[in-house]
Design an enzyme around this catalytic site. Structure first.
Site, PDB file in Angstrom:
ATOM      1  N   VAL A 645       0.949  -1.318  -0.063  1.00 17.86           N
ATOM      2  CA  VAL A 645       0.008  -0.012   0.179  1.00 17.86           C
ATOM      3  C   VAL A 645       0.990   1.312  -0.052  1.00 17.86           C
ATOM      4  O   VAL A 645       1.938   1.255   0.876  1.00 17.86           O
ATOM      5  CB  VAL A 645      -0.821  -0.084   1.107  1.00 17.86           C
ATOM      6  CG1 VAL A 645      -1.754   1.166   1.099  1.00 17.86           C
ATOM      7  CG2 VAL A 645      -1.734  -1.157   1.431  1.00 17.86           C
ATOM      8  N   ASP A 755     -13.127 -10.158   6.880  1.00 18.88           N
ATOM      9  CA  ASP A 755     -11.899  -9.977   7.519  1.00 18.88           C
ATOM     10  C   ASP A 755     -11.971  -8.857   8.586  1.00 18.88           C
ATOM     11  O   ASP A 755     -11.171  -7.848   8.456  1.00 18.88           O
ATOM     12  CB  ASP A 755     -10.847  -9.642   6.617  1.00 18.88           C
ATOM     13  CG  ASP A 755      -9.444  -9.854   7.222  1.00 18.88           C
ATOM     14  OD1 ASP A 755      -9.332 -10.463   8.251  1.00 18.88           O
ATOM     15  OD2 ASP A 755      -8.229  -9.674   6.741  1.00 18.88           O
TER      16      ASP A 755
END
Ligand SMILES: *[C@@H]1O[C@H](CO)[C@@H](O)[C@H](O)[C@H]1NC(C)=O
Ligand SMILES: *[C@@H]1O[C@H](CO)[C@@H](O)[C@H](O)[C@H]1NC(C)=O
Ligand SMILES: *[C@@H]1O[C@H](CO)[C@@H](O)[C@H](O)[C@H]1NC(C)=O
Ligand SMILES: *[C@@H]1O[C@H](CO)[C@@H](O)[C@H](O)[C@H]1NC(C)=O
Ligand SMILES: *[C@@H]1O[C@H](CO)[C@@H](O)[C@H](O)[C@H]1NC(C)=O
Length: 953
Positions: A645, A755
C-alpha cells in the site's frame, strides 16, 4: 465667489493631496502603479493617491514606502522593473505567489536600502541578477522554491551584512563561488549563519576556500546536489556549525578526521554519497542528536564503541555501510535513543538490548545482517524490531521476522477543543474551536529535526503551542492553529500541514495574511530548538472578499447550468457517436485483448464512460507513479499478502492510499473488473471509499480515500496518542456496525467482509469509524502460500468457528468477528493475548449478578477509570450474542446497529448527532444506477483534508 468655491474646493483638496506628497514619494506611487499594471490581484490601491494612507500591504516611514509585503495573494504576472522606484524600500516580500513568473529584474539592485528580500515559493526563472550584490544592507535573502537557474552570482559575496541565505529548491548549477583576488564569493559572508542551498544542481567540489574560522555559520545545507570530491578539511574550522547536511550528493574520499572538532553539531547527514576510508570517529561531538551515514563505501569496520558514548544521540542511521561485528549492548542504554537503523550490514553474533534500554526507543532495524540470536534480558520491549533476513529468522514466524507493515509516521492531528465538531459549508473548515472559517493553509518543512520518533504527540503539541503563543505576542489575528499530516518526506524533511484560523471573522483580510505570511517567510517565528531549521510553503489564500465566495458559488451554479445545456448537445453528439461506435465496436471487439477488458474503454472519453463504475476514476499507471513519487519506499505505508500500500498525493493535495497487487496475487482482468464495479457502487460514510483504480501496464491497483487517524487497533493500544473514552468507543462501534450492516443489507449484491478486525476499522479526522478492506478477501487457491499464511495469522482470533469447521460463509461470520471487536473495544486486549482467547476470558469472568458484570479486572484501564460506564452491561450482552457458537443464534448486523443505538440513548448520546449532514451517503444501490450522486466528473472525496499516515494493511 461662494458658488465657485463650492465646486472648486473638492478639486483643490484633491490637488493638495498631491502637493503635500514630496516629489520623491511620487516615485513610490508610480512604482506601485507599475507593479499593479503587471501583477494581477494586487490590493485595490487606487482608492487614494498616497501609498502611505493605509494602502494594504504597505508600510511607510517618513512618508516613504519602506515595506511592501504581499504574501499568498494569488499575485499573477511579472515583477515590474519599475520596482526600483521604491527607492526607500527596506522589506520586499512577495512570497507564496506561485503565479509570479519571469525574471527577477536586475533593477532590484537599485533598491540599496533593502534589508529583507523574500521571494519564497514563487515561479521566478532565469538567473539571479548580478546586481543583487549592490544590496549591501541585506540581512535576509530568501529566494528558495523558485525556478532560478544558472550560477550563483559571485557578487553575493559582497553582501557583507547577510545573515540568512536561502537559495534552496531551484535549478541553480555550477560550482559554489569562492573569492579570488578580483571576484567575491560565498566565503566572504562571514556574518551569515545560514547557507541553505539544498536541492539545486550545484556541481564540482565543495571548495576548501569556502570555510574559515572567521565564519559563524550554524546551518550548512547542501543536500541533493551533484557535488563531488572530498569533504574539505577546512570545514573543521567552522566551529559554530550545528546542522550539516551533505547527504544525497556524490562526495567521495575519506571524511576528514577534524570533523570531530565540530563539537556543536546536533545533526549530521553524510548519507547517500560515495565516501570511502574509515568510518569517521565522532567521539568529540557531544551534542550529536541525529547522525546519518548510510549508503557510503566506508572500509569494513567493527561497530564503533564510541557511538555508545554520544549521550545526546536520538537517532543512528548507518544503513549499508560495511559495518560488522556485534552491536554493543550499551548502545541501547543511551537515554535519548529513539531510532537505530543498521540495515544491510554484516552485523553478527547475538543482539542483546540489555536491561536498561532507553525508554524512548521506537525502532531497531537490523534487516539483512548476520545476527544469529536475540535476547531480551528485560521483558517488555514491544516497540518495532526488525530482524528479517538474518540467520536467526530462518523458518521463524515471530513478528520481528516479518517485513514491517508501516513507516515511522505520526497519526497526530489537532482535535477539537472540547467542542462538538461542526460540518462546514463551501470550502470552509472547522477550527479546533469548532467554528467554520477559511483557514490559511500551508506546510512547514523542518529540514533537520533532532528527533526521529514521530509518534510522540508532545512534539506537535509543543509546536502548536509555540505558534499560538507567537501569534498572540505579535498580535496576529489568529484564533487557533491546527496541525496534521506529519511525515518524513523522501529528503528526510519532516513535513507538517498547518491551518491557521482567523479570530473574530471567518476569514483573514489581506493585512492579516501578509502579516502571518511574513513572520513565517522572514523566520521571525522560531520553532522550539529540536525542530531545527524550517521553511514554510503556503497555499494561495483566496477568500479576501465576498467576490471570491460568490465566484465559488457561481462556478458551481455555472457547472450545473452548463451541464444541463451541455446535456442536450451531448445527447445529439452521443446519438451520432453511437452510430459510429456501433460499427467500430465490432471491429474493436475482435481485436481486443481478452485479458484486458478495459482495453477498448477510453476513460478520457467522457461520453462513453463505462456506466457501471460509479464514482471511481480510472488512473493511468503514469499518474499513480507521479502521485507516489515513483512508488518510492518512503511512500510505502503497509504491505500484506496481496502486495503493498502506498500513500499518494493527488494534484489537488488530497491524499490517497493505493493498493498495488503483486504479480502473484493478481486476478484475471474480468474478476478485477467485477471487483471494482462492486466496490465502486458501495458508498457509505462508514466505509472507506474507493476513489479509483488502475488497470494499466499489467498492474492492478485500487485507490482509496486516505483515512488519517490510523486503525482502531493503534488507537486502542495508545500508539496514536489519543485516549478513546467510553462514549467515543460507542460511537466507533456504531459506525463500524452501520458500515457492515450496509454491506450485508443494502449493498447489491450483499457483501460479506470476511476480515473484520480492529486493524481494518480506520478512524477519520473526527475519530469516526470507517470499515476498510471489504470485498477484498478472495477464495484462496493453491500456490498462494504466502497469502494463506498471512491471512490466517492476521485473522486468528476473529474467525467464526462455525465457518472454520464447515467452510460455509454467511453474514453471521462477520457478526462473530464484530463481536470480538466489541470485546476488544472494552478491554483493549488483542483477541488472543498471552495464549488467552478474549471470548473465553470474558465468558469465564462474567457474573451478571454483579456491578459491571464483575468485569472491572479485564476492562481497559482507560475506560474503567471513567466515572460512568452506563450501558456497558448491555454492550457486553450484545457482544456475547455476536460470538455465539452457532451462526443462527447471532443477531443480524441491522439488529446490532439498533441495539448499540439503544445503548447510546441510555448514555444520553444521540446516535445520529454527527451523521446529520452526511446521511445522504447512506444510499440504496439496489435502486439501480440512475440518480447516483457521484459520477466521473464531479466525484469528490468524502473525507476532508487528510491528516496523516497510517497502517493500511
Ligand atoms: C497559477 O498557478 C497554478 C499552479 O502553478 C496553475 O495551475 C494555474 O494555471 C496558474 N494560473 C494562471 C492563471 O496562470
Ligand atoms: C539603477 O542602477 C544603475 C546602476 O546599477 C543605474 O545606471 C541606473 O540609473 C539606476 N536606475 C535608477 C532608476 O536609479
Ligand atoms: C562476527 O564477525 C567478526 C568479523 O567478521 C568475526 O571476527 C567474528 O568471529 C564474528 N562473530 C561471530 C559470533 O560469528
Ligand atoms: C483587517 O483585519 C484586522 C483584524 O482582523 C482589522 O483590525 C483590520 O482593521 C482589518 N483591515 C482592513 C483594511 O479591513
Ligand atoms: C526579518 O528577519 C531579519 C533576519 O532575521 C531580521 O533582522 C528582521 O528584523 C526581520 N524583519 C522584521 C520586520 O521582523
Amino acid at each position: 465667489m461662494g458658488g465657485r468655491t463650492g465646486t472648486l474646493l473638492p478639486l483643490l483638496l484633491l490637488f493638495m493631496q498631491y502637493l503635500v506628497i514630496p516629489l520623491t514619494a511620487n516615485d513610490d506611487f508610480n512604482g506601485l502603479l507599475s507593479l499593479q499594471d503587471e501583477l494581477k490581484n494586487t490590493p485595490n490601491w487606487k482608492a487614494s493617491a498616497d501609498p502611505c494612507d493605509n494602502w494594504e500591504g504597505i508600510r511607510c516611514t517618513n512618508s516613504r514606502v519602506t515595506s511592501l509585503i504581499l504574501t499568498s495573494m494569488n499575485l499573477m504576472g511579472k515583477l515590474s522593473s519599475e520596482i526600483s522606484q521604491l527607492s526607500e524600500l527596506q522589506t520586499l516580500d512577495l512570497s507564496y505567489n506561485k503565479n509570479i513568473t519571469g525574471q527577477l529584474p536586475s533593477s532590484i539592485g537599485n533598491l540599496t536600502n533593502l534589508i529583507n528580500l523574500n521571494l519564497i515559493g514563487c515561479s521566478f526563472s532565469g538567473s539571479i541578477p548580478d546586481t543583487i550584490g549592490n544590496l549591501q544592507q541585506l540581512i535576509t535573502l530568501s529566494l528558495n522554491n523558485n525556478s532560478f537557474s544558472g550560477r550563483i552570482p559571485t557578487s553575493i559575496g559582497r553582501l557583507s551584512n547577510l545573515y540568512w541565505l536561502d537559495l534552496a529548491e531551484n535549478q541553480l548549477d555550477g560550482p559554489l563561488p569562492v573569492s579570488d583576488g578580483n571576484t567575491p564569493g560565498l566565503d566572504m559572508l562571514v556574518k551569515a549563519k545560514h547557507f541553505h542551498l539544498e536541492k539545486n544542481k550545484f556541481s564540482g567540489k565543495i571548495p576548501s576556500e569556502l570555510f574559515s574560522s572567521n565564519m559563524v555559520l550554524i546551518h550548512l545545507l547542501l543536500s541533493s546536489n551533484f557535488l563531488t570530491g572530498n569533504i574539505p578539511e577546512t570545514l573543521g574550522s567552522v566551529t559554530h556549525l550545528e546542522v550539516i547536511r551533505f547527504d544525497r550528493n556524490s562526495l567521495s574520499g575519506p571524511v576528514p578526521s577534524n570533523l570531530n572538532d565540530l563539537v556543536n553539531v546536533n545533526e549530521l547527514y553524510l548519507s547517500n554519497n560515495m565516501l570511502t576510508g574509515p568510518i569517521p570517529d565522532l567521539t568529540g561531538m557531544n551534542n550529536l542528536h541525529y547522525v546519518d551515514m548510510s549508503n557510503n563505501s566506508f572500509d569494513e569496520f567493527d561497530f564503533p564503541p564510541w557511538i555508545s558514548s554520544l549521550e545526546s544521540l536520538t537517532t543512528l542511521m548507518m544503513e549499508n555501510t560495511h559495518c560488522q561485528g556485534e552491536v554493543p549492548v550499551n548502545l541501547f542504554s543511551l537515554t535519548n535513543l529513539q531510532t537505530v537503523v543498521l540495515r544491510n550490514n554484516r552485523l553478527n553474533g547475538t543482539l542483546d538490548i540489555g536491561t536498561t534500554y532507553s525508554n524512548q526507543l521506537q525502532l531497531i532495524d537490523l534487516q539483512n545482517n548476520s545476527i544469529e540470536s536475540f535476547t531480551t534480558r528485560a521483558k517488555g520491549y514491544d516497540k518495532k524490531l526488525i530482524l528479517v533476513e538474518n540467520p536467526l529468522c530462518e523458518n521463524k514466524v515471530e513478528s520481528y521476522c516479518m517485513v514491517p507493515q508501516s513507516k515511522n509516521t505520526s497519526t497526530f492531528s489537532t482535535l477539537p477543543n472540547n467542542c462538538e465538531p461542526v460540518n462546514c459549508n463551501l470550502d470552509q473548515d472547522s477550527s479546533p474551536n469548532c467554528k467554520c472559517a477559511y483557514p490559511y493553509k500551508g506546510t512547514l518543512f523542518f529540514r533537520a529535526p533532532s528527533f526521529s520518533d514521530l509518534g510522540n504527540p508532545s512534539y506537535y503539541i509543543d509546536i502548536q503551542g509555540s505558534l499560538m503563543k507567537f501569534a498572540q505576542s505579535h498580535k496576529l489575528p489568529v484564533d487557533s492553529v491546527s496541525i496534521s499530516n506529519l511525515f518524513k518526506d523522501s529528503s528526510e524533511n519532516l513535513e507538517m500541514s498547518i491551518q491557521v484560523f482567523p479570530s473574530g471573522q471567518d476569514r483573514f483580510n489581506r493585512t492579516g495574511i501578509s502579516n502571518i505570511g511574513f513572520v513565517l517567510s522572514n523566520q521571525t517565528f522560531k520553532p522550539p530548538d529540536k525542530f531545527g531549521p524550517f521553511y514554510f510553503k503556503a497555499m494561495p489564500y483566496g477568500p479576501f472578499s465576498e467576490e471570491y465566495i460568490e465566484s465559488k458559488k457561481q462556478s458551481s451554479i455555472g457547472v450545473i447550468i452548463g451541464a444541463a445545456i451541455g446535456g442536450t448537445v451531448l445527447l445529439l453528439l452521443l446519438l451520432l457517436a453511437g452510430f459510429y461506435a456501433f460499427h467500430q465496436k465490432r471491429r474493436a471487439e475482435r481485436a481486443s485483448d481478452q485479458l484486458h477488458p478495459f482495453a477498448r474503454w477510453d476513460p478520457n472519453n467522457g461520453s462513453g464512460g463505462v456506466p457501471q463504475l460509479k464514482g471511481a476514476r480510472c488512473f493511468s499507471f503514469e499518474e499513480l507513479k507521479k502521485y507516489t513519487n515513483k512508488f518510492s519506499e518512503e511512500n510505502s505505508i503497509g504491505s500484506g499478502g496481496y502486495g503493498k500500500v502506498y500513500l499518494g498525493t493527488l494534484p489537488t493535495g488530497q491524499l490517497i492510499a493505493i493498493k498495488r497487487a503483486q504479480k502473484e496475487s493478481m486476478q484475471g482482468g474480468l474478476e478485477f473488473k467485477t471487483e471494482i464495479e462492486l466496490l465502486s457502487r458501495v458508498h457509505h460514510k462508514n466505509l472507506v471509499s474507493l476513489v479509483g483504480f488502475c488497470f494499466d501496464q499489467g498492474e492492478q491497483m485500487l485507490v482509496y480515500e486516505y483515512v488519517p487517524n490510523g486503525s482502531l487497533k493503534d488507537n486502542l493500544s495508545g500508539k496514536s496518542g489519543f485516549r478513546l473514552d467510553w462514549m467515543r468507543r460507542l460511537k466507533i462501534a456504531l459506525g463500524a456496525a452501520r458500515g457492515l450492516a450496509y454491506l450485508h443489507e443494502l449493498a447489491n449484491p450483499p457483501i460479506i467482509h470476511r476480515d473484520i478486525k480492529s486493524t481494518n476499522i480506520l478512524l477519520d479526522e473526527h475519530l469516526n469509524a470507517k470499515v476498510s478492506d471489504f470485498g477484498l478477501s478472495k477464495p484462496m487457491g493453491e500456490g498462494e502460500k504466502g497469502h494463506v499464511s498471512t491471512q490466517v495469522k492476521g485473522t486468528m482470533g476473529y474467525m467464526d468457528p462455525e465457518y472454520y469447521m464447515t467452510q460455509q460463509l454467511t453474514e453471521k461470520s462477520d457478526v462473530y468477528s464484530f463481536g470480538v471487536v466489541m470485546l476488544e473495544l472494552i478491554t483493549a486486549r488483542m483477541p488472543i493475548e498471552r495464549g488467552k482467547y478474549i471470548v473465553r476470558v470474558v465468558q469465564t469472568a462474567i457474573d451478571r449478578t454483579k456491578d459491571l458484570y464483575n468485569l472491572q479486572e479485564i476492562l481497559d484501564p482507560t475506560i474503567s477509570l471513567q466515572t460512568s460506564l452506563k450501558g456497558l452491561e448491555k454492550f457486553v450482552d450484545l457482544a456475547m450474542r455476536c460470538v455465539e457458537e452457532l451462526g443462527g443464534n447471532r443477531p443480524a448486523m441491522g439488529d446490532v446497529v439498533k441495539e448499540i443505538e439503544n445503548v447510546m440513548h441510555m448514555v444520553g448520546l444521540n446516535p445520529n448527532a454527527e451523521s446529520a449532514s452526511t446521511s445522504a451517503s447512506y444510499e440504496d444501490v439496489s435502486k439501480g444506477n440512475s440518480g447516483h450522486p457521484y459520477n466521473n466528473e464531479d466525484f469528490k472525496y468524502s473525507g476532508s483534508f487528510p491528516t496523516s499516515k497510517t497502517d493500511h494493511q
